[in-house]
Design a protein around this motif. Structure first.
Motif, mmCIF file in Angstrom:
data_model
loop_
_atom_site.group_PDB
_atom_site.id
_atom_site.type_symbol
_atom_site.label_atom_id
_atom_site.label_comp_id
_atom_site.label_asym_id
_atom_site.label_seq_id
_atom_site.Cartn_x
_atom_site.Cartn_y
_atom_site.Cartn_z
ATOM 1 N N LEU A 181 0.834 -1.210 -0.159
ATOM 2 C CA LEU A 181 0.060 -0.053 -0.278
ATOM 3 C C LEU A 181 0.746 1.309 -0.050
ATOM 4 N N PRO A 182 0.311 2.415 -0.416
ATOM 5 C CA PRO A 182 0.969 3.624 -0.230
ATOM 6 C C PRO A 182 1.324 3.989 1.131
ATOM 7 N N ASP A 183 2.450 4.846 1.495
ATOM 8 C CA ASP A 183 3.015 5.123 2.665
ATOM 9 C C ASP A 183 1.737 5.711 3.414
ATOM 10 N N PRO A 184 1.498 5.651 4.894
ATOM 11 C CA PRO A 184 0.585 6.295 5.590
ATOM 12 C C PRO A 184 0.575 7.794 5.203
ATOM 13 N N PRO A 185 -0.618 8.313 4.806
ATOM 14 C CA PRO A 185 -0.499 10.041 4.746
ATOM 15 C C PRO A 185 0.168 10.621 5.704
ATOM 16 N N SER A 186 1.063 11.613 5.463
ATOM 17 C CA SER A 186 1.653 12.482 6.211
ATOM 18 C C SER A 186 0.940 13.880 6.502
ATOM 19 N N PRO A 187 0.970 14.556 7.496
ATOM 20 C CA PRO A 187 0.286 15.839 7.503
ATOM 21 C C PRO A 187 0.849 16.987 6.329
ATOM 22 N N PRO A 188 0.079 17.514 5.839
ATOM 23 C CA PRO A 188 0.580 18.507 4.875
ATOM 24 C C PRO A 188 1.739 19.584 5.456
ATOM 25 N N ARG A 189 2.788 19.781 4.378
ATOM 26 C CA ARG A 189 3.758 20.734 4.842
ATOM 27 C C ARG A 189 4.028 21.822 3.618
ATOM 28 N N ASP A 190 4.281 23.005 4.026
ATOM 29 C CA ASP A 190 4.309 23.891 2.950
ATOM 30 C C ASP A 190 5.405 23.544 1.953
ATOM 31 N N ASP A 191 6.424 22.895 2.340
ATOM 32 C CA ASP A 191 7.596 22.981 1.542
ATOM 33 C C ASP A 191 7.376 21.446 0.846
ATOM 34 N N ALA A 192 6.475 20.703 0.699
ATOM 35 C CA ALA A 192 6.169 19.396 0.253
ATOM 36 C C ALA A 192 6.013 19.788 -1.354
ATOM 37 N N ASP A 193 6.952 18.561 -1.923
ATOM 38 C CA ASP A 193 6.762 18.800 -3.609
ATOM 39 C C ASP A 193 5.501 17.899 -3.935
ATOM 40 N N PRO A 194 4.532 18.689 -4.467
ATOM 41 C CA PRO A 194 3.513 17.873 -5.023
ATOM 42 C C PRO A 194 3.543 16.991 -6.278
ATOM 43 N N SER A 195 4.625 16.813 -6.723
ATOM 44 C CA SER A 195 4.982 16.106 -7.957
ATOM 45 C C SER A 195 5.751 14.813 -7.234
ATOM 46 N N GLN A 196 6.011 14.661 -6.181
ATOM 47 C CA GLN A 196 6.467 13.467 -5.563
ATOM 48 C C GLN A 196 5.702 12.727 -4.976
ATOM 49 N N SER A 197 5.508 11.358 -5.664
ATOM 50 C CA SER A 197 4.520 10.540 -5.070
ATOM 51 C C SER A 197 4.707 9.648 -3.815
ATOM 52 N N GLU A 198 3.749 9.054 -3.204
ATOM 53 C CA GLU A 198 4.073 8.685 -2.011
ATOM 54 C C GLU A 198 4.666 7.116 -2.268
ATOM 55 N N GLY A 199 5.456 6.776 -1.213
ATOM 56 C CA GLY A 199 6.305 5.485 -1.450
ATOM 57 C C GLY A 199 5.143 4.156 -1.294
ATOM 58 N N LEU A 200 5.730 3.133 -1.428
ATOM 59 C CA LEU A 200 4.815 2.072 -1.185
ATOM 60 C C LEU A 200 5.569 1.067 -0.182
ATOM 61 N N THR A 201 4.750 0.580 0.643
ATOM 62 C CA THR A 201 5.240 0.060 1.806
ATOM 63 C C THR A 201 4.319 -1.279 2.280
ATOM 64 N N LEU A 202 4.568 -2.338 3.255
ATOM 65 C CA LEU A 202 3.640 -3.106 3.479
ATOM 66 C C LEU A 202 2.596 -2.538 4.618
ATOM 67 N N GLY A 203 1.467 -2.787 4.594
ATOM 68 C CA GLY A 203 0.217 -2.549 5.469
ATOM 69 C C GLY A 203 -0.860 -3.543 5.256
ATOM 70 N N VAL A 204 -2.141 -3.235 5.953
ATOM 71 C CA VAL A 204 -3.090 -4.334 6.061
ATOM 72 C C VAL A 204 -4.642 -3.838 5.676
ATOM 73 N N GLU A 205 -5.135 -4.723 5.217
ATOM 74 C CA GLU A 205 -6.733 -4.650 4.994
ATOM 75 C C GLU A 205 -7.097 -4.159 6.441
ATOM 76 N N SER A 206 -8.357 -3.363 6.380
ATOM 77 C CA SER A 206 -9.047 -3.305 7.470
ATOM 78 C C SER A 206 -9.282 -4.006 8.510
ATOM 79 N N GLY A 207 -9.505 -5.412 7.975
ATOM 80 C CA GLY A 207 -9.852 -6.642 8.794
ATOM 81 C C GLY A 207 -8.589 -6.996 9.568
ATOM 82 N N GLY A 208 -7.463 -6.674 9.316
ATOM 83 C CA GLY A 208 -6.167 -7.160 9.799
ATOM 84 C C GLY A 208 -5.697 -6.104 10.891
ATOM 85 N N LEU A 209 -6.391 -4.881 10.977
ATOM 86 C CA LEU A 209 -5.808 -4.036 11.972
ATOM 87 C C LEU A 209 -5.727 -4.283 13.522
ATOM 88 N N GLN A 210 -6.715 -4.977 13.988
ATOM 89 C CA GLN A 210 -6.510 -5.711 15.525
ATOM 90 C C GLN A 210 -5.391 -6.896 15.443
#
Length: 400
Positions: A181-210
């Motif tokens: 999945l894409p990296d967890p969304p980060s709080p918006p920053r003034d200096d963020a580059d809008p052209s830079q996409s989020e990285g990919l990492t391992l995450g879970v479907e909602s049913g696996g959160l617990q």
């Protein structure tokens, strides 16, 4: 020395990591799991099969560079710039593992195995520059900070062999819900580059959160109750004292042949000899280790002690050095303000959110820290009587 049943080896751990890593890989590359990121990763079925083989070999080799007794003395007993990961990479790309890996059919590049087995910090800069997003995700399957197979196996295996329940979690349910999945969304920053996409990492479907929460809590409680057990930790310190006096120039050699010839049983045998030889330079630490005459914990700060002193462990340690003598007191400290790591969660509507925003558990600050003061057994009664009367005065004095 503390958990008599914990006699399992790195060999069986590596087999376990290979098994879990393979199961995670097979889940995340299923067509239904991979469809949203496959084009971005740029992998076909032939590529996926190649890296599946690489992953399995890397899992078997990921701990090859560990010193005897694992992490107990690594940071103090290797030359600058060396750690077990650098030794692992050397064994894979320029050591006894190189030819067996290269000779496999179909062929596998040893450097590809190294990319997955060790962190980028020990790879040659040219290889780091060429790391693809796909390779980074595959490496995370072994050593990721949340869903790494290395972590899953050692928690389950150590929990079983030590006879405690803290490290258990539903591995099968968890693995079945892992996604790329894409990296967890980060709080918006003034200096963020809008052209830079989020990285990919391992995450879970909602049913696996617990289940993911239970994995992170299992790690927390295993560290607090087993890995940071005060008796287990003091044996690390006695072992370190012995090795500094016994090893040539006080450190392990990085020559691969000499590294592979050094084992836990070989060092235990040397400690046994030193423990009965009064003339041996490491006699005292060896004797304490082999005869269980280890130093005893006499102080560990309570939470309210930090309201009195900014560093209560160090303050009490210095006071006991004055009272008992520096050769009879040890201080074991390891601060990790940490908190639980974050990861992405895909909700039922395919929106990806940060786990910390979806979980009350992950919003808790749960530091993993050690702060213990020990004294020699012959001084325990004296030290405890002294602290019973003077602890508050000692701590208040440090805040002046």
């Amino acid at each position: 020395m503390v958990y008599p049943g914990a006699t399992h080896s790195r060999f069986e751990h590596s087999l376990g990591v290979s098994d879990i890593a393979t199961r995670i890989f097979d889940v995340v590359v299923r067509e239904d799991k991979l469809r949203n990121v496959r084009e971005r990763l740029g992998v076909d079925r032939e590529t996926i099969q190649y890296w599946r083989n690489v992953l399995r070999i890397a899992a078997l080799c990921h701990d090859a560079g560990h010193l005897p007794f694992s992490h107990a003395a690594e940071s103090d007993l290797l030359p600058d710039g060396w750690d077990h990961e650098r030794m692992t990479m050397t064994l894979i790309v320029d050591g006894p593992l190189t030819d067996p890996i290269r000779d496999m059919r179909p062929p596998i590049a040893p450097m590809d195995v190294a990319k997955i087995a060790v962190s980028p910090s020990v790879l040659p800069p040219s290889e780091v520059e060429r790391l693809t997003e796909w390779e980074t995700v595959v490496a995370e399957i072994i050593s990721g900070p949340v869903f790494g197979a290395d972590r899953m196996d050692y928690l389950l295996r150590d929990s079983h062999h030590t006879g405690v329940a803290y490290g258990r979690f539903d591995q099968h349910r968890l693995i079945d819900t892992i996604r790329i999945l894409p990296d967890p969304p980060s709080p918006p920053r003034d200096d963020a580059d809008p052209s830079q996409s989020e990285g990919l990492t391992l995450g879970v479907e909602s049913g696996g959160l617990q289940t993911a929460e239970s994995l992170l809590l299992a790690r927390y409680f295993m560290f607090k109750q087993v890995y940071f057990h005060h008796v287990r930790r003091i044996y690390d310190l006695h072992l370190l004292d012995f090795l500094k006096l016994w090893l040539p120039d006080g450190s392990f050699l990085t020559d691969t042949d000499k590294h592979l010839s050094m084992s836990d049983p070989a060092i235990i045998a040397e400690m046994q000899k030193a423990s009965v030889d009064d003339e041996h330079p490491a006699h005292s630490s060896a004797r304490r280790f082999m005869t269980r005459k280890h130093y005893r914990q006499v102080y560990s700060p309570r939470p309210d002690h930090y309201d009195i002193s900014p560093d209560p462990g160090e303050t009490v340690f210095r006071s006991l050095v004055d009272v008992c003598g520096k050769d009879y007191v040890k201080h074991d400290v390891n601060y990790d303000a940490g908190g639980l790591p974050d990861f992405p969660v895909e909700l039922d509507d395919e929106v990806v959110v940060s786990a910390s925003s979806a979980s009350d558990v992950l919003q808790q600050n749960m530091p993993l820290s050690v702060d213990s003061v020990y004294v020699a057994p012959e001084m325990v009664s004296h030290a405890r009587k002294y602290l019973r009367v003077n602890t508050r005065r000692i701590l208040e004095g440090s805040s002046l």
